[in-house]
Design a protein around this motif. Structure first.
Motif, PDB file in Angstrom:
ATOM      1  N   GLU A 138     -29.594  16.417  21.354  1.00 39.42           N
ATOM      2  CA  GLU A 138     -29.254  15.927  23.089  1.00 39.42           C
ATOM      3  C   GLU A 138     -29.885  14.877  23.432  1.00 39.42           C
ATOM      4  OE1 GLU A 138     -28.232  19.232  25.618  1.00 39.42           O
ATOM      5  OE2 GLU A 138     -26.695  20.173  24.573  1.00 39.42           O
ATOM      6  N   GLN A 139     -31.616  15.503  23.467  1.00 38.34           N
ATOM      7  CA  GLN A 139     -32.295  14.730  23.759  1.00 38.34           C
ATOM      8  C   GLN A 139     -32.199  12.842  22.798  1.00 38.34           C
ATOM      9  OE1 GLN A 139     -36.191  16.148  24.172  1.00 38.34           O
ATOM     10  NE2 GLN A 139     -35.770  17.387  25.170  1.00 38.34           N
ATOM     11  N   ARG A 160     -29.632  11.372  24.511  1.00 35.17           N
ATOM     12  CA  ARG A 160     -29.425  10.251  25.356  1.00 35.17           C
ATOM     13  C   ARG A 160     -30.813   9.562  24.712  1.00 35.17           C
ATOM     14  NH1 ARG A 160     -28.115   8.728  29.484  1.00 35.17           N
ATOM     15  NH2 ARG A 160     -29.325   7.982  31.088  1.00 35.17           N
ATOM     16  N   VAL A 207     -21.531  20.177  16.921  1.00 34.68           N
ATOM     17  CA  VAL A 207     -21.166  19.991  17.692  1.00 34.68           C
ATOM     18  C   VAL A 207     -21.148  17.978  17.600  1.00 34.68           C
ATOM     19  CG1 VAL A 207     -22.138  19.632  20.201  1.00 34.68           C
ATOM     20  CG2 VAL A 207     -22.205  21.566  19.008  1.00 34.68           C
ATOM     21  N   VAL A 208     -20.217  17.319  17.911  1.00 30.89           N
ATOM     22  CA  VAL A 208     -20.460  16.024  18.336  1.00 30.89           C
ATOM     23  C   VAL A 208     -20.640  15.676  19.527  1.00 30.89           C
ATOM     24  CG1 VAL A 208     -18.807  13.923  18.418  1.00 30.89           C
ATOM     25  CG2 VAL A 208     -18.282  15.677  16.512  1.00 30.89           C
ATOM     26  N   LEU A 209     -21.592  14.894  19.572  1.00 31.92           N
ATOM     27  CA  LEU A 209     -22.398  14.752  21.386  1.00 31.92           C
ATOM     28  C   LEU A 209     -21.897  12.791  21.338  1.00 31.92           C
ATOM     29  CD1 LEU A 209     -26.113  15.856  20.388  1.00 31.92           C
ATOM     30  CD2 LEU A 209     -24.618  17.351  21.669  1.00 31.92           C
ATOM     31  N   GLY A 210     -21.785  13.481  23.144  1.00 29.89           N
ATOM     32  CA  GLY A 210     -21.428  12.356  23.480  1.00 29.89           C
ATOM     33  C   GLY A 210     -19.956  11.737  23.525  1.00 29.89           C
ATOM     34  N   ASP A 211     -19.504  10.358  24.140  1.00 29.35           N
ATOM     35  CA  ASP A 211     -18.209  10.083  24.127  1.00 29.35           C
ATOM     36  C   ASP A 211     -18.096   9.328  22.354  1.00 29.35           C
ATOM     37  OD1 ASP A 211     -17.439  11.458  26.273  1.00 29.35           O
ATOM     38  OD2 ASP A 211     -17.484   9.932  27.628  1.00 29.35           O
ATOM     39  N   ASP A 235     -19.237   5.417  23.516  1.00 25.41           N
ATOM     40  CA  ASP A 235     -20.377   5.320  23.284  1.00 25.41           C
ATOM     41  C   ASP A 235     -20.636   4.416  21.473  1.00 25.41           C
ATOM     42  OD1 ASP A 235     -20.346   7.340  25.833  1.00 25.41           O
ATOM     43  OD2 ASP A 235     -21.202   8.717  24.410  1.00 25.41           O
ATOM     44  N   TRP A 294     -22.912   4.761  20.093  1.00 23.69           N
ATOM     45  CA  TRP A 294     -23.918   5.561  19.234  1.00 23.69           C
ATOM     46  C   TRP A 294     -22.742   7.061  19.131  1.00 23.69           C
ATOM     47  CZ3 TRP A 294     -24.064   5.370  24.205  1.00 23.69           C
ATOM     48  CH2 TRP A 294     -24.153   7.227  25.068  1.00 23.69           C
TER      49      TRP A 294
END
Lengths: 483, 255
Positions: free
Chosen positions: A315-316, A319, A359-363, A366, A368
């Motif tokens: 997550e970091q 971000r 888990v696929v992070l973000g939208d 995005d 990235w």
């Protein structure tokens, strides 16, 4: 705006046929004219470069060549220099990289080619660099001298600005008559560098040429392959195979194929204080040049057991990539590149629906993408252009079987670990085929004198002439002072 | 339509400021989760008003001081919307603002403080914990906590209420520090006296006149006045703002 690419000593602009390549990015456009040489022109140019190198470059000492290269690099490092200004203005449009990335990247690369770094580069490969200037006494007896190629052909690929300079400068350091074929994706910088060299030392400028042909144009390529005694080629395995198969068997062929960089993060690096800055460095390496370089990370292995879990760390990193998306916006992707990113993300999302532990992070929108995988997964390419898979592992050692099957694709690995862990894991990585281990934040900036793909960049180019001790002793017998 | 395709949870949204916020988010195209504790009819009326305003809305009953109820509510949001873009922690423990008959410090039992801390801080704590996984996965989100300008300027000493709101501001600043690296922003909106709401209905004209006299913009806030600053802090218009407390009191407090 039209810019002429290439560097063709002895040929005037009017004599040459030009093809126009159109580039547009960041709301600006530029037309780059690249030279299309006839066979006769290519042959004449090859002969000229070879002869000029023989007559001039090979008579210069390595120290003199280093001094000239240093002056050229200094010009390109000077932000007020017209060539530098041109590079900062045009390369973002040509490559699509944002202006800050180009500016910082150029300076970062060029700094590794100042005189002290070039001397280090030489010292890495030659215990006594004077061996390039004259016969030097050998430890085993006799004398040794190193000769660079008469005509060294570089076939460059990709669009990372400055990358061709590594091999171009390597060739010049060993006094090779040099011909570089630029990639259509970034046809400018190598030619500019050659012209700057020509402004500083006109005779040296005539010892190298920068040419172009359309990638896959076998006829044009063949003309040059037949002329070169050494070929350094970059690109995918298919392209490299095609070049190797057409290169004369007597030519030395040095290939630099596609690689998959990766990183390892020890639990020791994952506490609440240090994980944040580390995540930023990881994101930096992912962001810089959109993972287009061979050394860019495409996968990250993160050890469980730290205060910060692999999931937290993912997550970091995600971000931090969001932050970089503002500071260094991703270049506009081609349709094919965008499709590559989307299909990579879609495939990961499908697998995330199917099972736990992904888990696929973000939208999706995005610029990235970070995917976290809780189960061990072997090294694989990402979708590039700021896409990264983070794999959680119980122990750093668990990574070795995940990368070892892909020896041919291994090169750079970043490691964040304690000194003990670093040396232990480095030994295992080296056995598996990794040739470069660096810190996060430095993946896209190899240090001066690095051994690209684990090879001796200069030593691989030269041929050693040895005066065996027998010849030396025999000559003594024919001296007029012999008793 | 700043909140089209976005999901916003407003706690305590069946009346007063919360209801005004829900309608304002709906008018900007958002899907508003109208959280309420008991006033089902009022919550449904807010839902209707949200739909009339052009957005979508869903009423979910949950006592936000009870973690299980909060978790159940967020689970429903996850199923219905799959995302939470913004949360407004607006619910607070019942409180009567009565300057004429307020409890002085030596008349205020610790239990009164505890009740207010539970209403302001514990509720916000539970809601933040519950929505965090949804926000973290997407690496984005905005949390807006309703504080009070009384923290900066206790014109009238409502010890328990204002102390709880002060704690909420401290909580929010720490949360902003922790969640900033994850892409989640946390800010407070601190209104002055808002009239009319159920809590302020009994406020006397003399008190309002006193406040108006000291307020540069010369009036008392309405629930609608609070909506703009909350929507700003919940949207990416404030994408580089976190850990702040925005006073909405006509200039009574300047900081």
């Amino acid at each position: 705006m039209t810019e002429f690419a290439g560097h063709l000593p002895g040929l005037s602009t009017e004599e040459v046929e030009w093809r126009v390549l159109d580039f547009a990015a960041w709301g600006e456009s530029v037309q780059v004219s690249v030279p299309v040489l006839s066979e006769a022109q290519s042959l004449a140019l090859a002969a000229r470069v070879r002869e000029n190198a023989r007559a001039y470059l090979k008579t210069r000492s390595v120290a003199q060549i280093v001094a000239t290269l240093d002056k050229a690099v200094a010009r390109l490092l000077d932000r007020d220099d017209p060539w530098r200004r041109k590079a900062e203005a045009l390369l973002p449009i040509v490559t699509g990289y944002d202006a800050e990335t180009v500016r910082l990247g150029l300076s970062g690369y060029l700094r590794t080619f100042r005189a002290p770094q070039l001397q280090r580069f030489l010292a890495e490969d030659f215990a006594n660099p004077a061996v390039l200037d004259a016969f030097q006494p050998a430890m085993k007896g006799g004398f040794t001298r190193a000769h660079g190629p008469e005509l060294l052909l570089h076939v460059w690929a990709g669009n990372v600005p400055g990358l061709p300079l590594w091999s171009l400068i390597s060739g010049l350091l060993v006094k090779a008559g040099t011909v570089g074929k630029v990639a259509s994706a970034e046809p400018l910088l190598a030619g500019w560098f050659a012209r700057v060299l020509g402004e500083i030392d006109p005779r040296m400028g005539e010892c190298l040429a920068i040419v172009w042909w359309k990638g896959g144009d076998a006829d044009s390529e063949q003309v040059w392959l037949d002329q070169a005694d050494t070929v350094v080629a970059f690109g995918g395995n298919a392209a490299l195979t095609a070049i190797r198969d057409r290169a004369p068997v007597t030519a030395r062929f040095l290939a630099h194929g596609h690689k998959i960089g990766f990183g390892l993060v020890s639990a020791a690096a994952l506490d609440t204080r240090r994980a944040g800055p580390l995540a930023r460095l990881v994101a930096h390496d992912v962001m810089r040049y959109e993972q287009q370089g061979c050394y860019a990370p495409q996968m990250l292995f993160v050890e469980r057991g730290g205060k910060i879990s692999p999931r937290d760390f993912a997550e970091q990193v995600s971000r931090e990539l969001a932050g970089f998306a503002r500071r260094h916006p991703r270049r506009a992707l081609s349709v094919a590149e965008a499709a590559g990113v989307a299909s990579w993300r879609n495939a990961e999302e499908m697998r995330a629906f199917d099972g736990e532990g992904r888990v696929v992070l973000g939208d999706a929108a995005d610029p990235w993408s970070v995917v976290l995988v809780e189960e061990a997964e072997p090294l694989a390419p990402s979708g590039l252009n700021r896409t990264l898979k983070i794999v959680a592992v119980d122990r750093l050692d668990d990574v070795i079987p995940l990368i070892a099957p892909f020896r041919a694709f291994l090169q750079s690995a970043a490691v964040a670990a304690t000194p003990e862990e670093l040396f232990r894991i480095a030994a295992l990585l080296g056995e598996a085929g990794v040739t470069r281990i660096c810190a996060f934040g430095r993946m896209t900036a190899p240090e001066a004198g690095w051994h690209n793909d684990g090879r001796f960049n200069l030593l691989d180019l030269v041929t050693i002439t040895e005066i065996e001790q027998s010849a030396e002793l025999a000559a003594e017998g024919f001296a007029d002072y012999v008793d | 339509m700043k909140f089209r395709d976005k999901t916003i949870l407003v706690t305590g949204a069946s009346r007063g400021i919360g209801a005004a916020l829900a309608k304002a988010f709906a008018a900007e195209g958002g899907l508003v989760i109208v959280n309420y504790r008991r006033s089902e009819a009022a919550a449904q009326a807010v839902v209707e008003a949200c739909r009339a305003a052009g957005g979508q809305a869903l009423a979910i009953a949950a006592d936000v001081t009870v973690p299980e109820e909060v978790a159940a509510m967020v689970a429903v949001i996850g199923e219905e919307a799959g995302r939470i873009d913004a949360v407004v922690n607006n619910a607070f423990a019942p409180y009567v603002f009565d300057p004429d008959d307020r409890a002085r410090f030596w008349e205020t039992p610790w239990s009164a403080y505890q009740a207010q801390v539970d209403g302001a801080l514990k509720a916000t704590y539970h809601v933040c914990q519950a929505v965090l996984p949804l926000m973290r996965q997407r690496g984005r989100g905005a949390i807006v906590n309703m504080a009070s300008d009384l923290v900066a300027r206790p014109s009238i000493a409502y010890h328990d209420y204002t102390t709880a709101k002060a704690a909420l501001i401290g909580f929010s600043r720490n949360l902003a520090t922790e969640l900033g690296p994850l892409g989640i922003r946390v800010n407070c909106v601190a209104p002055g006296l808002v009239y009319p709401t159920d809590a302020s209905r009994g406020t006397r004209e003399a008190v309002k006149d006193m406040l108006i006299a000291q307020t540069p913009l010369g009036r008392i806030a309405t629930p609608e006045d609070v909506a703009g600053p909350v929507l700003f802090l919940a949207s990416d218009w404030s994408g580089f703002v976190t850990g702040q407390t925005l006073h909405v009191d006509g200039g009574l407090v300047m900081s």
